[in-house]
Design a protein around this motif. Sequence first.
Motif, PDB file in Angstrom:
ATOM      1  N   LYS A   1       0.831  -1.203   0.000  1.00  0.00           N
ATOM      2  CA  LYS A   1       0.000   0.000   0.000  1.00  0.00           C
ATOM      3  C   LYS A   1       0.866   1.254   0.000  1.00  0.00           C
ATOM      4  CE  LYS A   1      -4.068  -1.957   2.316  1.00  0.00           C
ATOM      5  NZ  LYS A   1      -4.987  -1.840   3.463  1.00  0.00           N
ATOM      6  N   THR A   2       2.005   1.174   0.679  1.00  0.00           N
ATOM      7  CA  THR A   2       2.920   2.327   0.721  1.00  0.00           C
ATOM      8  C   THR A   2       3.420   2.679  -0.669  1.00  0.00           C
ATOM      9  OG1 THR A   2       3.630   1.760   2.970  1.00  0.00           O
ATOM     10  CG2 THR A   2       5.068   3.219   1.694  1.00  0.00           C
ATOM     11  N   LEU A   3       3.802   1.664  -1.453  1.00  0.00           N
ATOM     12  CA  LEU A   3       4.300   1.924  -2.799  1.00  0.00           C
ATOM     13  C   LEU A   3       3.169   2.388  -3.712  1.00  0.00           C
ATOM     14  CD1 LEU A   3       6.493   1.995  -4.888  1.00  0.00           C
ATOM     15  CD2 LEU A   3       6.255  -0.489  -5.201  1.00  0.00           C
ATOM     16  N   LEU A   4       1.982   1.791  -3.578  1.00  0.00           N
ATOM     17  CA  LEU A   4       0.835   2.252  -4.365  1.00  0.00           C
ATOM     18  C   LEU A   4       0.558   3.724  -4.097  1.00  0.00           C
ATOM     19  CD1 LEU A   4      -1.620  -0.775  -3.976  1.00  0.00           C
ATOM     20  CD2 LEU A   4      -0.559  -0.004  -6.111  1.00  0.00           C
ATOM     21  N   ASP A   5       0.606   4.104  -2.838  1.00  0.00           N
ATOM     22  CA  ASP A   5       0.356   5.501  -2.484  1.00  0.00           C
ATOM     23  C   ASP A   5       1.459   6.410  -3.017  1.00  0.00           C
ATOM     24  OD1 ASP A   5      -1.251   7.491  -0.924  1.00  0.00           O
ATOM     25  OD2 ASP A   5       0.650   7.717   0.140  1.00  0.00           O
ATOM     26  N   LYS A   6       2.708   5.953  -2.966  1.00  0.00           N
ATOM     27  CA  LYS A   6       3.822   6.746  -3.480  1.00  0.00           C
ATOM     28  C   LYS A   6       3.645   7.036  -4.967  1.00  0.00           C
ATOM     29  CE  LYS A   6       8.874   6.595  -4.034  1.00  0.00           C
ATOM     30  NZ  LYS A   6       8.871   6.594  -5.519  1.00  0.00           N
ATOM     31  N   ARG A   7       3.245   6.014  -5.731  1.00  0.00           N
ATOM     32  CA  ARG A   7       3.026   6.214  -7.165  1.00  0.00           C
ATOM     33  C   ARG A   7       1.878   7.190  -7.425  1.00  0.00           C
ATOM     34  NH1 ARG A   7       3.188  -0.156  -8.812  1.00  0.00           N
ATOM     35  NH2 ARG A   7       5.455  -0.454  -8.854  1.00  0.00           N
ATOM     36  N   TYR A   8       0.806   7.049  -6.635  1.00  0.00           N
ATOM     37  CA  TYR A   8      -0.333   7.964  -6.788  1.00  0.00           C
ATOM     38  C   TYR A   8       0.099   9.402  -6.524  1.00  0.00           C
ATOM     39  CZ  TYR A   8      -4.610  10.466  -5.647  1.00  0.00           C
ATOM     40  OH  TYR A   8      -5.612  11.404  -5.602  1.00  0.00           O
ATOM     41  N   GLN A   9       0.792   9.618  -5.430  1.00  0.00           N
ATOM     42  CA  GLN A   9       1.213  10.973  -5.059  1.00  0.00           C
ATOM     43  C   GLN A   9       2.161  11.567  -6.098  1.00  0.00           C
ATOM     44  OE1 GLN A   9      -0.193  12.615  -2.749  1.00  0.00           O
ATOM     45  NE2 GLN A   9      -1.172  11.003  -1.542  1.00  0.00           N
TER      46      GLN A   9
END
Length: 408
Positions: free
Chosen positions: A390-398
């Motif tokens: 989830k951390t990496l998914l959020d990083k890509r989104y941001q």
Amino acid sequence: MGILVEMVDLTLVMPPAPNLENPLMYYHLGVLYLASVAREAGYSVVIDDLRDKEADYRLITPAKFTGFSATSGQYEMCKQMASKLKNTTTILGGPHSSLLLNGVEGFDVAVAGEGEYIILDILKGLRGKHTTQRITNLDDLPFPAWDLLEPDRCFSRELFPGERYGQGARGATIIGSRGCPYQCNFCGNMLSKPVVYRSSNNITGEIRELIKHFNIHYFRLEDDNITLNKHWIWQLCKELSNLHITFKCHTRTDLVDQASLWALKEAGCQEIGLGIESWDIDVLKLNDKKQTIEQCISAIQMIHQANMRVKIYLIAGLPGETDRTVNLNKYYTKLTHPDKWTLARFTPYPGCAIWKKPEKFGVIHIDRDSYKNFWNFYEHPSYELVGVSKTLLDKRYQELYQWLSTNL
């Protein structure tokens, strides 16, 4: 001796939408149609608009029947409010109930599908869980009950030019068809085939009513794919051209053609939204979007050549996404230079193919125990991908969100 006030027959609740930047931009068309049908049948109806308020049952008008229309993200708050209401029959309809009817709890009645006709059966005492038949003649439905909302809460000044783009004249949302024949794996498609159309006379009749009674000249046509039926859109545009209105609409990239674009332009269209979703062809194939990168580029170019704006819709975190996907999204967005954009987070909604078989798409750890996080614009992902936290998914989104904000 006090004056006896007869209890309202039906209260319809537009529940809070706390994860939307502007909850009041779009009124709930389904609720307004339900209200209109019930009122036409002789029932007294109230709409409690809680879109920008707290999920407080004390804000709900007491009635014999209380109906909620909820997305998955709104389901739990509606269930909580319904549990505290007394001396009323509680009803749940809308996307979540339609997609996961057997999983609905805490309501006297739950409905999957279009609710305009079954609401009358419910008001006569029908209970339980029900799946409705498709409505085949949309012209038989009365126009939405706009008058049950205050004009400033019903008609939005952000509709034109759009969310994050300032304010303009008051605009209204209308819909001329129901259904989408496509089966994208990420979409909880409530109404598939057939696509059912209102007549152009019926649609222009609604627009004339909005002009006459509310002085509305700006419209968002909510149809999923407005250029799907060429004969219908050409006939509609012919009639719209006599009304001198301004509107925007949506379609698929593979349904864009020059004849339809010029018809839309002549009718008053200023902007067309396209569901690009991703500029990574591998992601599009995995999610069964059935469009190519070449079609996406061509569609944007043709709309610009017809002197209309383009808004693209992108989804971060789709199955198959990699760091390369983020770079491709930046590259092709810069290449095509759309006028507007919206970036949503993928959410594995009940009913979509990914929800049903997540392992097929590399999706894991879906938050199935709680639907409160099931929003396209929630702060955090509600799942993980194999090898992607989830951390990496959020990083890509941001990263993509910041790039879009800076470069468009």
